[in-house]
Enzyme design. Structure first.
Site: not given
Length: 368
Positions: A12, A107-108
């Site tokens: 993350d 983003d993760e």
């Protein structure tokens, strides 16, 4: 023979949008920064850096409220092309270590590195190397959680944020999960969390006192999932297929829609946009459910849905009426969409005791 313990990494990026902006403009570092919409257009904060969080600014907060909490907050509009470029770089790094990568957002992502030949097959070392490469290549930091399943890995990735990682080994799962508040359980939102606390379950240890029938009595089918999750059991696989689950459109209005008639008027335009988006996604034949989403002026949210294999304006109008009647007040956001597949069970009920025994037996040999 017991199945091998899986090695799952949840990666993350730290305050992703804001991190990319600070990377590109170092003068922003050390200053409270948010990426989001304009306050005069009812914008919301998409993300913010840690300097802003010290003032109580949070993602999904109205930008106007964020500025009240932090008058010096710098608010920048999202630059999605830039963020997508950074995301592609990060995904390319992940796939150097395993093909089993499940992106959750820009983003993760989850990575299953159970069979990865890299770093002596150490998930801990793989996570360290990935984070170092993201910092060197993309110029931002990421945090990671390492565990035998997705649920625990995701919780662990928050443990040493920012720019850190945390490992939960098989024999540590029981104690790690027992201490978690029920709010941390996958699928537990504000309403379910409030109901659990009202019933006296504040932590996973509290929840373990309940039998499956008792949980199902209060929470229906989801009660079986709760029984497993509070014991750290999660059978979900890392899914690299990235199949689209839904298509939707929504609009946040500068001026609240005052009543149901105004909402019905706006719905027609949203349906046209939804049909266009469905065609672009080639999803016409995969439509399974139709839904209408409302956020009222007091920020209360609700969704009404039903089984439907096409976008039917009359059905949308009925769903809108159902949703609006739950609040009967002005509306700030209206959305309409389709679900393309049935939501699969998060867990199977199975033999939970046997699962825990397998974890315990495997614990001494498993090296995450």
């Amino acid at each position: 023979m017991n199945a091998p313990v899986r090695k799952i990494i949840h990666c993350d990026c730290d305050c992703f949008y804001a991190a990319v902006e600070m990377r590109d403009d170092p003068s922003l570092r050390g200053k409270p920064l948010a990426v989001g919409g304009r306050p005069d257009q009812r914008g919301v904060v998409a993300t913010c850096n840690y300097e802003a969080r010290k003032f109580g600014v949070r993602s999904a907060m109205a930008t106007s409220q964020a500025l009240q909490r932090c008058p010096d907050l710098i608010v920048m509009p999202p630059a999605m092309d830039k963020y997508r470029a950074a995301s592609r770089q990060i995904l390319s790094i992940y796939r150097d270590y395993t093909d089993l990568v499940e992106p959750l957002s820009l983003d993760e992502a989850y990575l299953d590195v159970t069979d990865s030949p890299h770093c002596q097959n150490s998930a801990t070392l793989i996570a360290q190397e990935i984070r170092a490469r993201i910092a060197d290549t993309v110029g931002i930091t990421a945090s990671a959680g390492i565990a035998p399943n997705k649920f625990v890995a995701k919780i662990a990735s928050d443990w040493n944020k920012p720019n850190g990682q945390f490992v939960v080994r098989p024999h540590e799962i029981d104690a790690f999960v027992a201490a978690l508040p029920v709010d941390k359980l996958f699928g537990v939102g504000k309403v379910t969390a409030a109901k659990l606390k009202k019933l006296g379950a504040f932590t996973c240890a509290d929840l373990r006192r309940w039998t499956i029938p008792e949980l199902q009595h209060h929470f229906g089918k989801f009660g079986g999932n709760l029984y497993g999750l509070c014991r750290g059991i999660d059978r979900r696989q890392v899914n690299a297929s990235q199949e689209r689950k839904s298509v939707s459109v929504e609009e946040t209005y500068v001026t609240d829609l005052p009543d149901l008639a105004a909402c019905q008027h706006e719905l027609a335009d949203l349906i046209v946009k939804l049909e266009q988006r469905i065609r672009r996604a080639n999803a016409e034949r995969h439509t399974h459910k139709l839904f209408v989403k409302i956020r009222f002026a007091n920020f209360q949210r609700t969704t009404a849905e039903c089984v439907s294999h096409s976008v039917d304006a009359a059905v949308c109008a009925t769903l809108l009426d159902t949703a609006w009647q739950r609040g009967r007040r002005p509306v700030r956001l209206l959305g309409v969409g389709v679900r393309l597949t049935e939501e699969e069970d998060v867990m199977q009920l199975g033999l939970f005791a046997d699962d825990m025994a397998e974890l315990a037996e495997a614990a001494p040999a498993a090296q995450l």
